[in-house]
Scaffold this motif. Structure first.
Motif, short mmCIF file in Angstrom:
data_model
loop_
_atom_site.label_atom_id
_atom_site.label_comp_id
_atom_site.label_asym_id
_atom_site.label_seq_id
_atom_site.Cartn_x
_atom_site.Cartn_y
_atom_site.Cartn_z
N ARG A 3 -29.02 38.07 36.76
CA ARG A 3 -28.95 37.44 38.08
C ARG A 3 -27.90 38.13 38.94
O ARG A 3 -26.80 38.40 38.49
CB ARG A 3 -28.62 35.96 37.92
CG ARG A 3 -28.51 35.27 39.26
CD ARG A 3 -28.60 33.80 39.16
NE ARG A 3 -27.63 33.26 38.22
CZ ARG A 3 -27.52 31.95 37.98
NH1 ARG A 3 -28.30 31.10 38.59
NH2 ARG A 3 -26.62 31.51 37.12
N ARG A 41 -22.01 32.94 39.60
CA ARG A 41 -22.92 33.25 40.71
C ARG A 41 -22.25 34.01 41.84
O ARG A 41 -22.88 34.24 42.87
CB ARG A 41 -23.48 31.95 41.32
CG ARG A 41 -23.75 30.84 40.35
CD ARG A 41 -24.82 29.97 40.93
NE ARG A 41 -24.29 28.73 41.47
CZ ARG A 41 -25.07 27.72 41.86
NH1 ARG A 41 -26.37 27.81 41.77
NH2 ARG A 41 -24.52 26.63 42.34
N SER A 67 -26.48 39.81 45.48
CA SER A 67 -27.71 39.36 46.15
C SER A 67 -27.46 39.31 47.66
O SER A 67 -28.34 39.63 48.45
CB SER A 67 -28.13 37.98 45.65
OG SER A 67 -27.11 37.03 45.88
N GLU A 137 -25.42 23.20 52.81
CA GLU A 137 -26.35 24.07 53.54
C GLU A 137 -26.25 25.51 53.04
O GLU A 137 -27.25 26.19 52.84
CB GLU A 137 -26.06 24.05 55.04
CG GLU A 137 -26.37 22.73 55.74
CD GLU A 137 -25.24 21.71 55.63
OE1 GLU A 137 -24.29 21.89 54.81
OE2 GLU A 137 -25.30 20.71 56.36
N LYS A 139 -25.08 26.55 50.12
CA LYS A 139 -25.59 26.64 48.75
C LYS A 139 -27.11 26.68 48.72
O LYS A 139 -27.70 27.46 47.99
CB LYS A 139 -25.14 25.41 47.95
CG LYS A 139 -23.77 25.53 47.38
CD LYS A 139 -23.50 24.27 46.61
CE LYS A 139 -22.53 24.45 45.52
NZ LYS A 139 -22.21 23.19 44.87
N GLU A 140 -27.71 25.84 49.52
CA GLU A 140 -29.18 25.81 49.53
C GLU A 140 -29.73 27.13 50.04
O GLU A 140 -30.70 27.66 49.51
CB GLU A 140 -29.68 24.64 50.38
CG GLU A 140 -31.20 24.62 50.42
CD GLU A 140 -31.79 23.27 50.72
OE1 GLU A 140 -31.02 22.28 50.82
OE2 GLU A 140 -33.02 23.21 50.86
N TYR A 141 -29.10 27.68 51.05
CA TYR A 141 -29.55 28.97 51.60
C TYR A 141 -29.45 30.07 50.53
O TYR A 141 -30.34 30.90 50.38
CB TYR A 141 -28.70 29.32 52.81
CG TYR A 141 -29.11 30.61 53.48
CD1 TYR A 141 -30.16 30.62 54.41
CD2 TYR A 141 -28.48 31.81 53.17
CE1 TYR A 141 -30.55 31.80 55.01
CE2 TYR A 141 -28.87 32.99 53.77
CZ TYR A 141 -29.90 32.99 54.70
OH TYR A 141 -30.30 34.17 55.29
N PHE A 143 -28.90 29.69 47.04
CA PHE A 143 -29.37 29.45 45.67
C PHE A 143 -30.64 28.61 45.62
O PHE A 143 -31.15 28.34 44.54
CB PHE A 143 -28.29 28.71 44.85
CG PHE A 143 -26.93 29.38 44.87
CD1 PHE A 143 -26.79 30.74 44.59
CD2 PHE A 143 -25.77 28.65 45.14
CE1 PHE A 143 -25.54 31.35 44.59
CE2 PHE A 143 -24.51 29.26 45.14
CZ PHE A 143 -24.40 30.61 44.86
N GLY A 144 -31.12 28.13 46.76
CA GLY A 144 -32.29 27.24 46.76
C GLY A 144 -31.84 25.80 46.60
O GLY A 144 -30.65 25.52 46.44
N PRO A 145 -32.82 24.85 46.60
CA PRO A 145 -32.48 23.43 46.52
C PRO A 145 -31.72 23.10 45.24
O PRO A 145 -31.99 23.69 44.19
CB PRO A 145 -33.84 22.73 46.53
CG PRO A 145 -34.82 23.75 46.96
CD PRO A 145 -34.25 25.10 46.66
N LYS A 147 -30.78 21.56 41.84
CA LYS A 147 -31.77 21.08 40.88
C LYS A 147 -31.31 19.85 40.10
O LYS A 147 -32.09 19.18 39.49
CB LYS A 147 -32.24 22.18 39.92
CG LYS A 147 -31.13 23.05 39.35
CD LYS A 147 -31.77 24.14 38.49
CE LYS A 147 -30.78 25.09 37.84
NZ LYS A 147 -29.62 25.47 38.64
#
Ligand SMILES: Nc1nc2c(ncn2[C@@H]2O[C@H](COP(=O)(O)OP(=O)(O)OP(=O)(O)O)[C@@H](O)[C@H]2O)c(=O)[nH]1
Ligand SMILES: [Mg+2]
Length: 156
Positions: A3, A41, A67, A137, A139-141, A143-145, A147
């Motif tokens: 990753r 991450r 990333s 916001e 984090k979601e951008y 790493f995605g929603p 979980k």
């Protein structure tokens, strides 16, 4: 596949490690970070890498494993530290982040100006770790929603 990490760059004391801890859900206390710190991450880059243009090559090399590159501007102290077009040195998406937005709201415009000058486009995130503004916001951008169930309400 391994990753890729989010690389966090910015001048000394601008809030890199504080933001990294928030992105990693890592509650450990702060300490000054003179070396590159690899988290699960994130990559927390030393301030000296952006304060000295001779060190940019280290940032560019490290960004091969990233990333995204987060470029931080401190709203409480929006010093002009980056070279013009700094963002264009990277082949990864460069995201502008204004830190410490709980402080000195009068500096917001100069932070945005600085990010524009270095070639950062939208979206630009505005964050404050102690108040939690903008963290979910970002984090979601990146790493995605979320979980797990500790972010259900979305306003923590
Ligand atoms: N008010 C406020 N203070 C913050 C915020 N983020 C960081 N700080 C403070 O700013 C100072 C520097 O934060 P660090 O996260 O250590 O900054 P850094 O960029 O990692 O610093 P170096 O590793 O020394 O380059 C600390 O006193 C933090 O508590 C924020 O969102 N709001
Ligand atoms: Mg640090």
């Amino acid at each position: 596949m391994r990753r890729k990490r989010v690389m966090v760059v910015g001048p000394s004391r601008c809030g890199k490690t504080t933001l990294v801890r928030a992105l990693e859900d890592d509650p450990r206390p702060l300490r000054r970070t003179p070396d590159m710190i690899y988290g699960k991450r994130t990559m927390d880059c030393p301030g000296s890498y952006v304060e000295n243009a001779d060190m940019y090559k280290h940032l560019i090399a490290a960004s091969q494993d990233a990333s995204h590159v987060l470029v931080l501007v401190d709203q409480s102290r929006p010093i002009d530290i980056y070279s013009p077009k700094f963002a264009q040195a990277f082949t990864k998406p460069v995201i502008g982040v204004i830190t410490k937005v709980d402080l000195a709201p009068e500096n917001e415009e100069s932070c945005l100006r600085q990010l524009r000058l270095i070639g950062v486009g939208e979206p630009i995130f505005r964050v404050s770790v102690p108040t939690g503004v903008g963290i979910a916001e970002l984090k979601e951008y990146l790493f995605g929603p979320a979980k797990n169930d500790d972010n259900k309400g979305g306003n923590q």
